[in-house]
Motif scaffolding. Structure first.
Motif, mmCIF file in Angstrom:
data_model
loop_
_atom_site.group_PDB
_atom_site.id
_atom_site.type_symbol
_atom_site.label_atom_id
_atom_site.label_comp_id
_atom_site.label_asym_id
_atom_site.label_seq_id
_atom_site.Cartn_x
_atom_site.Cartn_y
_atom_site.Cartn_z
ATOM 1 N N SER A 85 0.850 -1.195 0.000
ATOM 2 C CA SER A 85 0.000 0.000 0.000
ATOM 3 C C SER A 85 0.889 1.250 0.000
ATOM 4 O O SER A 85 2.082 1.172 0.267
ATOM 5 C CB SER A 85 -0.886 0.021 1.247
ATOM 6 O OG SER A 85 -1.676 -1.136 1.301
ATOM 7 N N THR A 86 0.264 2.405 -0.250
ATOM 8 C CA THR A 86 1.031 3.637 -0.306
ATOM 9 C C THR A 86 1.679 3.957 1.048
ATOM 10 O O THR A 86 2.887 4.173 1.136
ATOM 11 C CB THR A 86 0.104 4.836 -0.650
ATOM 12 O OG1 THR A 86 -0.769 4.447 -1.680
ATOM 13 C CG2 THR A 86 0.912 6.055 -1.041
ATOM 14 N N SER A 87 0.869 3.970 2.086
ATOM 15 C CA SER A 87 1.418 4.330 3.397
ATOM 16 C C SER A 87 1.179 3.177 4.376
ATOM 17 O O SER A 87 1.944 2.220 4.377
ATOM 18 C CB SER A 87 0.858 5.668 3.868
ATOM 19 O OG SER A 87 -0.526 5.783 3.641
ATOM 20 N N GLY A 89 -1.653 1.189 4.653
ATOM 21 C CA GLY A 89 -2.622 0.159 4.257
ATOM 22 C C GLY A 89 -3.969 0.273 4.950
ATOM 23 O O GLY A 89 -4.686 -0.720 5.100
ATOM 24 N N ALA A 90 -4.331 1.497 5.353
ATOM 25 C CA ALA A 90 -5.619 1.691 6.047
ATOM 26 C C ALA A 90 -6.791 1.412 5.122
ATOM 27 O O ALA A 90 -7.773 0.771 5.515
ATOM 28 C CB ALA A 90 -5.700 3.126 6.563
ATOM 29 N N GLY A 108 -9.648 4.031 -7.649
ATOM 30 C CA GLY A 108 -8.708 4.187 -8.757
ATOM 31 C C GLY A 108 -7.810 2.959 -8.889
ATOM 32 O O GLY A 108 -7.277 2.467 -7.891
ATOM 33 N N PHE A 130 -6.508 -1.864 -6.026
ATOM 34 C CA PHE A 130 -6.636 -0.490 -5.526
ATOM 35 C C PHE A 130 -5.384 -0.021 -4.788
ATOM 36 O O PHE A 130 -5.146 1.173 -4.681
ATOM 37 C CB PHE A 130 -7.825 -0.381 -4.563
ATOM 38 C CG PHE A 130 -9.138 -0.778 -5.188
ATOM 39 C CD1 PHE A 130 -9.593 -0.132 -6.334
ATOM 40 C CD2 PHE A 130 -9.916 -1.793 -4.652
ATOM 41 C CE1 PHE A 130 -10.799 -0.480 -6.918
ATOM 42 C CE2 PHE A 130 -11.129 -2.152 -5.224
ATOM 43 C CZ PHE A 130 -11.569 -1.490 -6.367
ATOM 44 N N SER A 132 -1.960 1.210 -3.387
ATOM 45 C CA SER A 132 -0.912 2.109 -3.850
ATOM 46 C C SER A 132 -1.463 3.209 -4.784
ATOM 47 O O SER A 132 -2.221 2.919 -5.714
ATOM 48 C CB SER A 132 0.209 1.330 -4.552
ATOM 49 O OG SER A 132 1.402 2.060 -4.411
ATOM 50 N N SER A 133 -1.048 4.426 -4.492
ATOM 51 C CA SER A 133 -1.555 5.589 -5.244
ATOM 52 C C SER A 133 -1.052 5.600 -6.673
ATOM 53 O O SER A 133 0.102 5.284 -6.932
ATOM 54 C CB SER A 133 -1.094 6.866 -4.548
ATOM 55 O OG SER A 133 -1.723 6.970 -3.312
ATOM 56 N N LYS A 134 -1.969 5.976 -7.578
ATOM 57 C CA LYS A 134 -1.573 6.157 -8.986
ATOM 58 C C LYS A 134 -1.633 7.654 -9.221
ATOM 59 O O LYS A 134 -2.724 8.248 -9.169
ATOM 60 C CB LYS A 134 -2.556 5.440 -9.926
ATOM 61 C CG LYS A 134 -2.471 3.926 -9.841
ATOM 62 C CD LYS A 134 -3.502 3.376 -8.885
ATOM 63 C CE LYS A 134 -3.291 1.900 -8.618
ATOM 64 N NZ LYS A 134 -3.975 1.494 -7.376
ATOM 65 N N VAL A 136 -2.056 9.964 -11.335
ATOM 66 C CA VAL A 136 -2.631 10.346 -12.621
ATOM 67 C C VAL A 136 -4.123 10.562 -12.354
ATOM 68 O O VAL A 136 -4.693 9.849 -11.521
ATOM 69 C CB VAL A 136 -2.490 9.183 -13.651
ATOM 70 C CG1 VAL A 136 -3.116 9.550 -14.977
ATOM 71 C CG2 VAL A 136 -1.035 8.791 -13.840
ATOM 72 N N VAL A 186 -5.868 13.454 1.008
ATOM 73 C CA VAL A 186 -5.218 14.748 0.802
ATOM 74 C C VAL A 186 -4.577 14.638 -0.574
ATOM 75 O O VAL A 186 -3.884 13.669 -0.857
ATOM 76 C CB VAL A 186 -4.155 14.996 1.891
ATOM 77 C CG1 VAL A 186 -3.239 16.143 1.513
ATOM 78 C CG2 VAL A 186 -4.838 15.278 3.224
ATOM 79 N N ARG A 188 -2.398 16.449 -3.549
ATOM 80 C CA ARG A 188 -1.525 17.515 -4.056
ATOM 81 C C ARG A 188 -2.089 18.069 -5.372
ATOM 82 O O ARG A 188 -2.264 19.264 -5.540
ATOM 83 C CB ARG A 188 -0.139 16.916 -4.298
ATOM 84 C CG ARG A 188 0.854 17.786 -5.025
ATOM 85 C CD ARG A 188 2.135 17.023 -5.221
ATOM 86 N NE ARG A 188 2.806 16.819 -3.947
ATOM 87 C CZ ARG A 188 3.743 17.618 -3.455
ATOM 88 N NH1 ARG A 188 4.165 18.646 -4.144
ATOM 89 N NH2 ARG A 188 4.291 17.377 -2.292
ATOM 90 N N PHE A 278 -4.157 10.208 4.390
ATOM 91 C CA PHE A 278 -2.945 10.757 3.776
ATOM 92 C C PHE A 278 -1.700 10.146 4.394
ATOM 93 O O PHE A 278 -1.777 9.389 5.359
ATOM 94 C CB PHE A 278 -2.912 12.292 3.830
ATOM 95 C CG PHE A 278 -3.160 12.929 5.178
ATOM 96 C CD1 PHE A 278 -4.434 12.979 5.717
ATOM 97 C CD2 PHE A 278 -2.124 13.512 5.882
ATOM 98 C CE1 PHE A 278 -4.681 13.594 6.945
ATOM 99 C CE2 PHE A 278 -2.345 14.135 7.105
ATOM 100 C CZ PHE A 278 -3.643 14.171 7.639
ATOM 101 N N ASP A 279 -0.562 10.513 3.792
ATOM 102 C CA ASP A 279 0.716 9.975 4.259
ATOM 103 C C ASP A 279 1.079 10.556 5.622
ATOM 104 O O ASP A 279 0.973 11.762 5.823
ATOM 105 C CB ASP A 279 1.834 10.382 3.292
ATOM 106 C CG ASP A 279 1.887 9.504 2.072
ATOM 107 O OD1 ASP A 279 2.446 8.405 2.175
ATOM 108 O OD2 ASP A 279 1.369 9.931 1.017
ATOM 109 N N THR A 298 -0.563 5.476 7.806
ATOM 110 C CA THR A 298 -1.591 6.326 7.190
ATOM 111 C C THR A 298 -2.181 7.259 8.244
ATOM 112 O O THR A 298 -2.524 6.804 9.344
ATOM 113 C CB THR A 298 -2.751 5.466 6.614
ATOM 114 O OG1 THR A 298 -2.207 4.446 5.763
ATOM 115 C CG2 THR A 298 -3.729 6.320 5.814
#
Ligand SMILES: Cc1cc2nc3c(=O)[nH]c(=O)nc-3n(C[C@H](O)[C@H](O)[C@H](O)COP(=O)(O)OP(=O)(O)OC[C@H]3O[C@@H](n4cnc5c(N)ncnc54)[C@H](O)[C@@H]3O)c2cc1C
Length: 398
Positions: A85-87, A89-90, A108, A130, A132-134, A136, A186, A188, A278-279, A298
């Protein structure tokens, strides 16, 4: 009637609420030369009913004065989920809870061509699409209509997206649904799908092979040094970091963001979602006796009673630390409130892209990668394996 032209593009976040709500189906979402979709109205069919304006989240953005009071820093108890996961895994824990009620998840994901789209899942084993952040803008296609259909069928639904997508969905739905659960993050900014397409083409050519795997935030060298990793059919791999990768650098420098992101109507602490994630980069500032193991946490802000209940329901799946909302926003979530400036070379960047200049040349000319960064990037693997990367990060902190 919604009327987006060359002069007011910043007033459209591309959420599809207008196109989904139009009773005459006369609004289509059409790509511009930068790769972002905007509503285009077929005037011959339009009856000027005004529905498109009523559901537009930019025109009718919620102005909530009351601030959320509770926040947590969390990590999934399953190490594999955290790793992928991105951060922390929440989000997967929330998805699993909705699936346990026979629900359906929208979020996404990559399609088979690695284009970013909103997709759905109904089985736990499919939730990996789903994670991990993409970085785009995701294409929503008919997701809002599908969410409504599932809710009208009486199902539990979870929708994750950018703050504008979540607010757009709620405006489109018009009425509250008890079984709908929304998570925003959150954000950017959302980078151009056209830039991502050109990036994939460049890499496919360079490695002379099809892409078989993509991850914008792979934790190869730990959470704090995440990479954009691509794998190819011929077994080769491309690993680049935020300072050296053409796509990540374009995103983090803000040179290819959607125009509405620089004047975002949804950059606020109090959101219409149930939870905001968010991170959390600075765990030791909130829990001083915890060593940062570089795996990721997260940050979660509770935005509603449903959000609060969700955290109680998944408490066995998450390690949770209480945090102060204000401090969390100041340290880690400042992009929730701070609009990035328009990059001075943005127009030039897209002009070059549209006239066929390869992405690597555009980045080298307009937002050059420092030579020291390139060298550091090349040796990162060795530094990581020998433990020197950890030591360097420690020294940098002091
Ligand atoms: C474009 C973008 C910009 C972001 N900007 C910031 C920022 O400035 N600061 C910050 O702290 N965090 C930002 N985030 C959020 C952060 O990257 C993580 O989503 C968050 O930390 C939650 O991580 P997790 O490990 O709990 O969830 P994960 O398991 O990583 O789940 C990610 C969730 O986001 C959804 N998602 C992924 N990509 C997209 C997309 N392109 N569009 C819509 N939904 C998507 C997935 O479907 C999934 O539900 C951003 C995310 C995106 C996609």
């Amino acid at each position: 009637m919604i009327n987006i032209t060359e002069n007011n593009k910043k007033d459209c976040c591309g959420c599809t609420a207008c196109a989904s709500a139009c009773p005459k189906n006369c609004i289509s979402m059409v790509c511009d030369s930068e790769g972002f979709k905007y509503p285009k109205i077929d005037i011959k069919l339009c009856i000027d009913c005004g529905v498109c304006e009523k559901v537009c989240p930019v025109i009718n953005s919620e102005k909530n004065e009351e601030l959320p009071e509770k926040a947590y820093i969390v990590r999934n108890t399953n190490p594999d989920i955290v790793k992928n996961s991105t951060s922390g895994g929440a989000v997967t824990a929330f998805c699993e809870e909705i699936l346990s009620k026979n629900g359906i998840i929208f979020g996404g994901a990559f399609d088979k061509n690695f284009e970013v789209k909103h997709m759905s899942a109904e089985k736990t084993e499919d939730l990996k699409i789903f994670r991990s952040s993409k970085y785009v803008q995701s294409d929503l296609t008919d997701t809002f209509k599908r969410v409504k259909k599932s809710l009208d069928d009486g199902r539990y639904v979870m929708f994750t997206g950018t703050p504008c997508q979540v607010e757009g969905l709620l405006k489109y739905l018009k009425k509250p649904y008890e079984k709908l659960f929304t998570v925003d993050f959150v954000c950017r900014a959302v980078p151009s799908p056209l830039v991502w397409k050109k990036y994939k083409e460049l890499k496919t050519k360079k490695y002379n092979s099809e892409i078989t795997y993509a991850n914008f935030r792979e934790k190869t060298y730990g959470y704090h040094s995440a990479n954009l990793t691509l794998r190819f059919a011929n077994g080769k791999k491309s690993i680049e970091n935020t300072k050296t990768d053409y796509m990540l650098k374009s995103f983090f420098d803000g040179v290819c963001s959607r125009p509405s992101c620089n004047d975002c109507a949804f950059r606020k602490v109090k959101r219409v979602s149930d939870l905001t994630v968010f991170d959390c980069w600075n765990i030791t500032r909130y829990v001083p006796d915890l060593a940062d193991d570089d795996k990721g946490y997260t940050a979660v802000i509770i935005q509603s009673e449903k959000g609060s209940q969700m955290l109680k329901d998944v408490s066995k799946k998450l390690i949770m630390h209480k945090a102060d909302v204000d401090t969390l926003i100041k340290n880690d979530g400042f992009m929730a409130v701070q609009n990035p400036d328009v990059h001075p070379k943005r127009s030039q960047y897209f002009e070059m892209l549209n006239s066929g200049v390869p992405l690597d040349r555009i980045v080298k000319e307009l937002i050059p990668v420092k030579a020291s960064r390139k060298i550091f990037g090349k040796f990162k693997g060795i530094l990581y394996k020998t433990g020197m990367l950890k030591q360097m990060k420690k020294l940098k902190k002091h």
